[in-house]
Design a protein around this motif. Sequence first.
Motif, PDB file in Angstrom:
ATOM      1  N   GLU A 100       0.813  -1.211   0.000  1.00 51.83           N
ATOM      2  CA  GLU A 100       0.000   0.000   0.000  1.00 51.83           C
ATOM      3  C   GLU A 100       0.852   1.269   0.000  1.00 51.83           C
ATOM      4  N   HIS A 117      -0.956   4.164   2.143  1.00 54.09           N
ATOM      5  CA  HIS A 117      -2.369   3.834   1.895  1.00 54.09           C
ATOM      6  C   HIS A 117      -2.789   4.196   0.467  1.00 54.09           C
ATOM      7  N   LYS A 119      -4.101   3.294  -3.245  1.00 55.22           N
ATOM      8  CA  LYS A 119      -4.930   2.346  -3.983  1.00 55.22           C
ATOM      9  C   LYS A 119      -4.486   2.238  -5.433  1.00 55.22           C
ATOM     10  N   GLU A 120      -4.336   3.380  -6.131  1.00 56.80           N
ATOM     11  CA  GLU A 120      -3.907   3.421  -7.527  1.00 56.80           C
ATOM     12  C   GLU A 120      -2.975   4.594  -7.739  1.00 56.80           C
ATOM     13  N   HIS A 134      -5.592   7.534  -2.920  1.00 61.68           N
ATOM     14  CA  HIS A 134      -5.467   6.840  -1.637  1.00 61.68           C
ATOM     15  C   HIS A 134      -6.731   6.031  -1.346  1.00 61.68           C
ATOM     16  N   ASN A 135      -6.595   5.055  -0.444  1.00 57.87           N
ATOM     17  CA  ASN A 135      -7.755   4.263  -0.056  1.00 57.87           C
ATOM     18  C   ASN A 135      -8.541   4.981   1.042  1.00 57.87           C
ATOM     19  N   LYS A 136      -9.529   4.312   1.599  1.00 58.11           N
ATOM     20  CA  LYS A 136     -10.439   4.971   2.528  1.00 58.11           C
ATOM     21  C   LYS A 136      -9.759   5.399   3.830  1.00 58.11           C
ATOM     22  N   LYS A 137      -8.576   4.845   4.125  1.00 59.59           N
ATOM     23  CA  LYS A 137      -7.857   5.268   5.327  1.00 59.59           C
ATOM     24  C   LYS A 137      -7.426   6.730   5.245  1.00 59.59           C
ATOM     25  N   LYS A 140     -10.021   8.506   0.659  1.00 61.55           N
ATOM     26  CA  LYS A 140     -10.081   8.311  -0.791  1.00 61.55           C
ATOM     27  C   LYS A 140      -9.639   9.569  -1.540  1.00 61.55           C
ATOM     28  N   GLU A 159     -13.881   7.631  -5.847  1.00 57.32           N
ATOM     29  CA  GLU A 159     -14.075   6.174  -5.854  1.00 57.32           C
ATOM     30  C   GLU A 159     -13.251   5.487  -6.931  1.00 57.32           C
TER      31      GLU A 159
END
Length: 841
Positions: A100, A117, A119-120, A134-137, A140, A159
Motif C-alpha cells: 500500500e 495507503h 490504492k492506484e 489513496h484508499n479509505k484510510k 479516498k 471512488e
Amino acid sequence: MKIIDKILQIIILILMFIAQQLPAQVDLQKLEEATEHSEEIRFLSTSRNGSWKVWQSSYETKPPQLKIADSHHPETLFTQEGVGAWKQVGDKGLLMKQGEDLKYRILGTNKETVHHHVKEFGYQESQNFFWILHNKKLSKALKIYNHDSKLINIISDVERIFALKNELILLIKKNENNELYCYNGRNLKLIWSGTAELYRIYESGLVTKGYTLILQETKGLTTYYVNENAHLTALSLDEGEYFDDVSQYPSADVKAVYLRLSHKKEKEIEKSMVDIWYGKDFDLEQHFHEKPFHRYVLWYPLENRIVSADRKRFGKMTAVGKSGLFLTKEIDSTLVDPHDKKGKDYPERFFIYNPEINSHLFVDEISQGIHISPSGKWLLYRKDSRWNVYNTLTNQRKEIDLPEYSTPYYCSSDKVLWVRGNEIWLQNLRNFAKSKQGTFTGTIEILNAEKQTSELGYSIIYPTVGLKHELLLKIKEDYSVRSSVVSWKNGRSLYLILNTDDRITEVSYNQISKSYTWIRENYNKAPEIIIKKPNEQARTLYASQQPASTKMITMKRLHYKGPNNEDLSAILYFPPNFKEDKKYPVVLSIYEMQSQNANKYLPPTFKNSRGFNERFFLESGYIILLPDISPGDKEPGYSALHCVNNALDQLATIQQADMKRVGLVGQSFGGYQTNFIATQSDRFAAYISGASISDVINTSFAFNYNHFSADYWRYEDGQFRFGDFVTHKQRYIDNNPLYYAHQVNAPMLLWTGTADKNVNPEQTRTMYNVLRKHKKTVIALFYQDELHALTRNSSRKDLSIKMLEWFGYFLKDHQDVPWINKQIKKHSDRVAFRTSEKFSY
C-alpha cells in the motif's frame, strides 16, 4: 587387526571403484543451482530524455527485482525489492508501489518521498503530472503532483479513476449520488450526476467531442452521450434501452458512435432431462453456456438516429479511416460451423458500407488480409499472387506491379513505403509512380512500424510509418539467423549492428538523447541491455547473470532435404565441457520449424510448460538436436518421419553422437508426430510424448472443448493438412499412430493434463492402452487438473525431472529410478511368471 584393516581398505577401494563405474543419476542440486544463477530481463523502459533505463529482473525462485540504471554511468545501478508496479515520470521521475506504499524517486538525486495507503497511481504524460489515489484510510483522496513532486491539487472522496489520453475522469460519491468529473490538470468539471453505477466511459470520438457513458442500472446497462456542457442524450432502440454489455469501437464517421450492443442469450435446454442438438445448429457453444447475441450499430446522438447494417447478410464492420465508410464482410451461409475453413486462407466477400445511404458496394473476394490507409481512401490486398489497390472514393480496383512477398506501410495520405525483399520503394497511389529508396543485403523488416489491428481480426490492419523520423530496419540474411540493424532516414543508412549472429530484440530510438537501445542474446550468451549513440561504439549497460557453463555450450547446424526436396536445417547443441573423444547420448525435440531460434538464449528453468528444457539436458551431458519439419505431400506423419530420418543421417556424421542412444520428445502436434515416428522407426532408444493425439480418425470428428466445435477443420486445413476425410481417407489411415502402435519397439513415456480441452486426455490413455495391450514398455503421467500445457510450477518441475530421469534410464543406464523400476521390474516379473507357468508340468 592389521589383516582386518587391510581387508577393510580393500573393500573400500572396491566400493569406490564400483561407485565410479555406476552412472550418475540426475544431479538435481546442480540443476537447481544453475536456475538460481539465471536471470530474465522484462519490461524494459526508457525515460523521456533517454537517460534512465528501468526493468524487472525475474528469477527462478526468489522474488523479482526492479533495476534502475543511468545510461551515462552504467556502473551506477539501483535495485529495489518488492515492487509490484512502477511507472517512469518525465525525464527522471520513478513511481514504485510496494504493497500500500508508493515511493516517488527523482533519479540522480537523493530526493525520495513515500506515500501511504495508496490504492492506484498513474502518470498523465500529455500534462506531465502524476496522480495518487489513496484508499479509505486517507478519505479516498486524489493527489496531483508535478514531476518535481510538488502537490498541485487534492480532491476527496474519489471512488474510481478512468485515465483517458488527455484527461482524467473521476467518479466521486456524495451521499447516494455518483458524480462524474473531468480533470485536465487545471480545472475540475462536472459532466454527469446520478444514482446509477458507472460501468464504462469512452471519449466519443465525435467532432463535437464529449463522452459515451455506459451506466449500470437495475435492469441492465444504459448508454448515454454527454457533451462538453454536460447535456445527456440516451440511446434507445426498438428492442429497448437495456443491455448486458456495451462496447465502443473506432468510428469512421465523426458524427456517429460505433457500438456493439450485447444481450445474453439464455441456453435453451430442458435442464431436468435432455439437451437437444439439431443438425441445423450453427454455433455449438450455445449448448454449454449463455452466449451473448451482438448487434453492431452506428449511433448519431445529435440526430437521435440509429443506423444498423443488414444483420442477416453482414457481420461486424471496421472503420475505414475517417472516410465515413466501413469495411464489412458477407456472412458465408454455406458454412456448417463457425470454424469451417478457419484452418487456411479462403476467399471472403468484402464490401464497403456507406451508412449515409445504407448501401454496400462489393470490393473483392479476398483471402490474405487487407491494409487500410489512415485516411480511409485506400485498401491494399493480395490476390492471385499480386497486390491490388482499391480506391474507396471512386470504387475502382487496380493491380500493382509488385510481387506478393512485398509489404506495404502507409507514410502519407496517398503514399506507400514498400518493403520488397531487400529493397525499399516509395509509391504514389494517385498515379502509381514508384521509386527505389534503398537496397540492402538481406530481407528487410521495419522494427518501429505501427500495425494497428481491426475489429474484423488480425488480418485487417492499419500499417503506418513516419518518414520524418528514423526507421529502424532489421536486415536478415537469408537461410540464417545473422542480421544487421540499420537506422534509415531520407535514403541515408547508419549501421547500428553489422552482421551479428546474436538475437536482437526491443530496438528503440530516443529522439531527445539521440540514442539507441536494444537487448542482445545468443544460445550461449544471457540477455544484455545495449546502448549506443551515433559515432560511438555500442556498450553494455547491463548483463544479466548466467551460470558459468553458459559460454561453454557450442552449436552447429546440420543441413538436409525436406519432403519437397527443400533445404532444411537442424540445430545441434553440444554440452559444456564437450570432449572430442567421447560419445554422448542425443535427444531430439520436434515441433515444426525451429532453426529460426538458433540464437535464442537457453535458460535453465523448471518452469517449462511442456517439461522439456534444452539447457538441463545439455548440463546433464546430452547432445540436443532440434530439426526442422516441413509439411509435404506425404502428410504430417510421414513428412515428420522423412525429416527426422534425414536429420539423423546427418547426425550420424558427428562422431561424438552415440547413435544407439537417441531419444525423441514432442508435445501437442510434435507429440502426435512423436507417436507416429515411434510406430515406424527403429532408430530411437526411448520416446516422450505429451498432450498428443494418437488416433487422428477419432479426433478429427470428436468435439473440441477448447473451440466448442468439431475438430475436423484442424485436420482438413490446419496443421495436419489432410484434406477432406471422404476424399482423402487413405491419408488419415496411413498417418494414424493407433493403427501401427503394435510396431513400437522402444519405451514410451506419455503425459497429459486431465483438464486439457485442446487435445482430449483420452488420446493419451488410448495410446497407453494399445501399448499396454501389446506388452510394450509404457508409462503414462496424468497431471490432475492441468491443461494442454502445464500451468502449475510444481507440475512443471515434476515433469522436467521425470523427463531427465526417463532418458537417463534408457540412454545413460541410470537404473536407480524407483518410478521407472516399478514398471520395468513388474513387467519383467510378469513375463518371467507367465513363462514359468507355460512350461511347468
